[in-house]
Design an enzyme around this catalytic site. Structure first.
Site, PDB file in Angstrom:
ATOM      1  N   VAL A 585       0.319  -3.797   5.499  1.00 41.31           N
ATOM      2  CA  VAL A 585       0.200  -3.698   6.961  1.00 41.31           C
ATOM      3  C   VAL A 585      -0.272  -2.326   7.414  1.00 41.31           C
ATOM      4  CG1 VAL A 585       1.922  -5.475   7.412  1.00 41.31           C
ATOM      5  CG2 VAL A 585       2.666  -3.102   7.157  1.00 41.31           C
ATOM      6  N   GLY A 591      -0.095   6.503   0.642  1.00 36.48           N
ATOM      7  CA  GLY A 591      -0.138   5.232  -0.065  1.00 36.48           C
ATOM      8  C   GLY A 591      -0.262   4.094   0.922  1.00 36.48           C
ATOM      9  N   VAL A 593       1.762   0.753   3.272  1.00 40.46           N
ATOM     10  CA  VAL A 593       2.969   0.170   3.844  1.00 40.46           C
ATOM     11  C   VAL A 593       2.841  -1.340   3.719  1.00 40.46           C
ATOM     12  CG1 VAL A 593       4.391  -0.116   5.897  1.00 40.46           C
ATOM     13  CG2 VAL A 593       3.270   2.068   5.471  1.00 40.46           C
ATOM     14  N   ASP A 704       2.932  15.559  13.853  1.00 41.83           N
ATOM     15  CA  ASP A 704       1.843  14.580  13.743  1.00 41.83           C
ATOM     16  C   ASP A 704       1.978  13.502  14.822  1.00 41.83           C
ATOM     17  OD1 ASP A 704      -0.514  13.698  12.669  1.00 41.83           O
ATOM     18  OD2 ASP A 704       0.411  12.532  11.064  1.00 41.83           O
TER      19      ASP A 704
END
Length: 884
Positions: A585, A591, A593, A704
């Site tokens: 998703v 990496g 999710v 962020d």
């Protein structure tokens, strides 16, 4: 046959437009139904006036809800059937946000209604800030009373207080604030309403929406002495006072054309000073030779000579300075001149008395500082209501203030005593804003961190008591100055008399040796572990390899390397819950999710560390450590983790609606979000960020903030995510730390990028960019624009003054322009290149709350289609002058 249908549609459209205009007209109104429980709908539209009332609960800390007896409910409008009563404290205060130096109509209503079944009508005082406004005597006015004042606040906060003076219990039914035009009612002081009338013998009571400022007008007419004239033509009311057109459409003239029009009344007090505002409009169709001209007199003296009312317009005549009454009665007269062929005329009249507020409020900067200290330590003191310093008998616990003989001079806070108050965290930075502080007592708490340097810069301090805490580190040299009494005993980790430096110098050589030996040992251990792991992997044949994995050099013992009380999952459980990582998703530098389920029902998101992520474990560890210690409804919550040798995964709640960016862009099936929901999402994200900055010890900077890191649940509730770059501040009072620059281009604070100094205001800048995205639905960086960065582009477009060029066209103009302007100004303030000129997140959240309230009022008013009912309401306080 279609004509009736079209006519019906036109009428419905007209009513919709009228409703919309009315909704916009009351955007800045504050209408509080005092005592309305939060368990009921917190706001509603009153059917007679169309005014939107809300609960008072968020504006006051004390009091209990009551309701007048059921047999009396039909005598009053809905907002006046409930009340808040105050059985405990002597002074109980509402705190309202207002615009400094803007004139307001402030109205308070009081109805006892035997709510307690005791038939004990109370007497108490009503205060505005530190000054007496009125004495409320419900034994005299058994059906209720009202106080109304025109007042200009001198700060951005307004306190309306109820003060117990005897044995009876103060109460209040409703509190209403209406901003007025600053070019009207120009007086040096405040004005207390004496009476407001329009001269009409048939029509009844007027207020909003007939009066855009919601002034209350009573019809008044002396049938035996006056003749009424009226018009069906529209009267223009566009002067600074804007009296209702309905009030101007009728007028009174003397029945005896040669007689004066006279109004008289006895003053309440012989020394009362008055301001009169007379509204005139010529509404009669005059013949060629007709003339209407008259003089205006006060107590026999001419104040306006040869006045001619404007044809179907309005002129307001008022005295420039206050006047008093010479005899037993005040006498106001209109006498026609010898040139006039017609008698004098009057449409409407307002009479006010001057009310003096001699005592100044506490210095505004001191008030803000004390409230920020209260917020920083989450203090909840019932007596911390109203003005902190005055009147002196109601001063806040723990404060001592300057006792000025000149009451017009604002008091200053001289002493702050918060000893034994359960304080935790660092010494609050807001203390430094108490620039006249002489004594500071923070003893016997659980304060941590260093003694901040700013205390040494506060030259007015003569006593500082920090004893009995857990402070650490060296004392600032400036605190060793002569004349300052400093108490620090009971802080075992605090370094005194340079002992920190001496201890460090003595231990320097052994530490170097130990560190060197330890480094060699660690290197050897790492090499051995890598060798063992490589041998183990080479001997494993046909083992299931995850799609994303990375060999990690850390403890291979059965215990997890991340200390947590959250559920620890095995790697096989992670594979099972994600169905072997079937549904991806999201993905990023860390990496991917994957979607997963636990126990076949609870949906989760599983963040799996990538083998190619160079900073992966560091950011993964940072995110886990942070999520373990933060808990807020607007932050993504941690479900569990996997830390099994070289397999690392983070399991957190699944938010099915994805991120905010995809909804704004319409990509990935994102649904359209209207302006009201955008404001709510922005507020929820701001609250999450405010919690990180102000609710965590030490504070946390996200680093962020962007629309793709604002996730939405099924109800579009916003939650901040992705804390891999987040940083905590050292416990001490520093506002910045130096760090390697990290973040997303376009959202990155330019000051942080240039200096590498990270602070909470770095997040504020990023949030400002998010707000601009929410408003415009434009990319943050677009090289095809003349101004590629969104903040520069919006700034350029704002100079043209046309927000339609800035707003997301998908909104189709469905927004209230004033709230949009406020959010635009807030966004540009957040995105200011200089951090010192940016607001903090608490200020941002408060501003967004106010904007959301305004937008919700607009939306609710647009939806309301309730029929109006005529309800008669009378108050004993309504004063009617007698005419002759």
């Amino acid at each position: 046959m279609d004509s009736p249908c079209w006519l019906l549609l036109l009428l419905l459209g007209a009513f919709a437009i009228i409703g919309c205009v009315q909704a916009q007209d009351q955007q800045e109104f504050i209408s509080l139904d005092c005592g309305l429980p939060m368990t009921e709908p917190s706001s509603y539209t009153e059917s007679v006036t169309g005014l939107r009332f809300s609960s008072d609960a968020e504006f006051i800390q004390t009091g209990e809800s009551g309701k007048i007896q059921a047999s009396m409910e039909n005598d009053y409008l809905k907002p006046y059937t409930r009340l808040r009563y105050f059985p405990e404290e002597r002074r109980n205060c509402y705190s309202l946000s207002v615009d400094k130096n803007r004139k307001y109509l402030i109205r308070a209503r009081f109805i006892y209604g035997n709510y307690d079944g005791r038939n004990s009508n109370p007497i108490f005082e009503l205060h505005l800030g530190p000054n007496l406004w009125a004495t409320i005597d419900l034994q005299k006015f058994v059906n209720g009373t009202m106080e109304e004042i025109l007042h200009t606040p001198t700060s951005n906060s307004l306190n309306v207080c109820l003060v117990k003076t005897g044995t009876t219990t103060p109460l209040i039914s409703a509190l209403e604030l209406r901003p007025l035009g600053n070019n009207s009612y120009l007086t040096d002081g405040s004005l207390n309403l004496f009476v407001r009338i329009y001269l009409n013998k048939t029509d009844g009571f007027l207020r909003y929406p007939d009066d855009i400022y919601d002034r209350r007008w009573h019809n008044y007419f002396m049938v035996d002495d006056w003749t009424q004239i009226f018009t069906t033509l529209e009267v223009t009311n566009d002067n600074n006072y804007e009296p209702p057109k309905k009030a101007l459409a009728a007028a009174a003239t003397p029945s005896n054309a040669s007689a004066p029009l006279t109004i008289s009344w006895p003053p309440d007090n012989p020394g009362d000073q008055y301001y009169l505002y007379s509204h005139f409009s010529e509404i009669q169709d005059l013949q060629t030779n007709d003339t209407r001209e008259f003089d205006i007199l006060w107590d026999g003296a001419v104040v306006e000579e040869g006045f001619i009312p404007p044809k179907l317009g309005v002129t307001t005549i008022h005295n420039l300075s206050p006047v008093t009454c010479k005899g037993e009665n005040c006498i106001y007269q209109l006498i026609k001149t010898s040139r006039s062929t017609l008698p004098s005329l009057l449409n409407a009249l307002e009479i006010y008395t001057v009310i003096q507020f001699p005592r100044s409020e506490t210095n505004e900067n001191d008030v803000v500082a004390v409230k920020n200290i209260e917020a920083a330590y989450k203090l909840s003191r019932i007596r911390w209501q109203g003005d902190p310093c005055v009147p002196q008998k109601y001063a806040w616990d723990g404060l001592n203030c300057s006792n000025n003989t000149d009451v017009s001079k604002p008091p200053r806070v001289l002493s702050l005593n918060l000893s034994s108050s359960g304080l935790t965290g660092i010494i609050a930075a807001a203390i430094q804003n108490l620039t006249h502080l002489e004594k500071l007592d923070l003893s016997n708490n659980t304060l941590t961190g260093v003694v901040p340097e700013f205390l040494a810069q506060m030259k007015s301090l003569v006593i500082i008591n920090l004893s009995g805490n857990n402070l650490s580190g060296p004392l600032p040299q400036g605190l060793r100055r002569e004349g300052l009494e400093l108490l620090v005993q009971g802080n075992p980790r605090l370094c005194l008399s340079g002992s920190c430096t001496e201890k460090n110098s003595k231990k320097k050589f052994p530490v170097v040796i130990v560190a060197s030996v330890a480094s060699v040992a660690i290197i050897v251990a790492v090499l051995v572990i890598i060798f063992v792991l490589s041998k183990k992997k080479s001997s494993t044949v046909g083992a299931l390899q995850p799609p994303l994995s990375m060999p990690m050099v850390h403890d291979n013992s059965p215990e997890p390397s991340i200390e947590t009380k959250k559920r620890r999952f095995t790697y096989s459980e992670v594979i099972k819950m994600t169905n072997n990582f079937q549904r991806v998703v999201g993905e990023g530098g860390f990496g991917v999710v994957c979607h997963g389920t636990i126990n076949g029902s609870e949906q989760v998101a599983v963040k799996v560390l990538s083998q190619s992520s160079s900073q992966g474990y560091k950011h993964f560890k940072a995110e886990v450590d942070l999520l373990l210690r933060v808990h807020h409804t607007n932050l993504v919550s941690l479900v569990g983790y996997c830390d099994e040798r070289d397999h690392l995964a983070l399991i957190y709640e699944f938010l099915p609606k994805g991120d905010l960016r995809q909804h704004l862009s319409g990509k990935s099936g994102g649904s359209f979000i209207n302006w009201g929901n955008r404001l709510r999402i922005a507020l929820e994200a701001a609250l999450g960020l405010e919690y990180l900055h102000s609710g965590c010890t030490p504070p946390i900077v996200h680093r962020d903030i962007k629309t793709t890191n604002i996730l939405l649940d099924e109800q579009l509730k916003a939650k901040l995510a992705d804390f891999g770059l987040s940083r905590s501040f050292p416990i001490g009072g520093e506002t910045h730390i130096s760090t390697v620059v990290a973040g997303t281009p376009g959202y990155l604070d330019p000051e942080y990028y240039q200096t590498t100094r990270l602070g909470e205001k770095s997040d504020v800048y990023s949030f400002g960019i998010v707000l601009l995205e929410i408003i415009t639905n434009q990319p943050v960086i677009d090289q095809s624009r003349s101004k590629s960065h969104i903040s520069q582009w919006v700034g350029f477009e704002l100079t043209r003054g046309d927000i339609t060029k800035i707003m997301d066209p998908n909104l189709n103009g469905d927004y209230e322009s004033r709230s949009v302007w406020r959010v635009l100004e807030l966004a540009m303030s957040c995105a200011n290149p200089s951090s010192v000129n940016r607001p903090n997140m608490s200020q941002v959240a408060n501003e967004l709350k106010e904007c959301l309230v305004s937008e919700n009022l607009r939306e609710n008013m647009n939806m309301d289609s309730q029929n109006s009912l005529k309800v008669s309401m009378s108050f004993d306080t309504e004063l009617f002058p007698r005419a002759r």
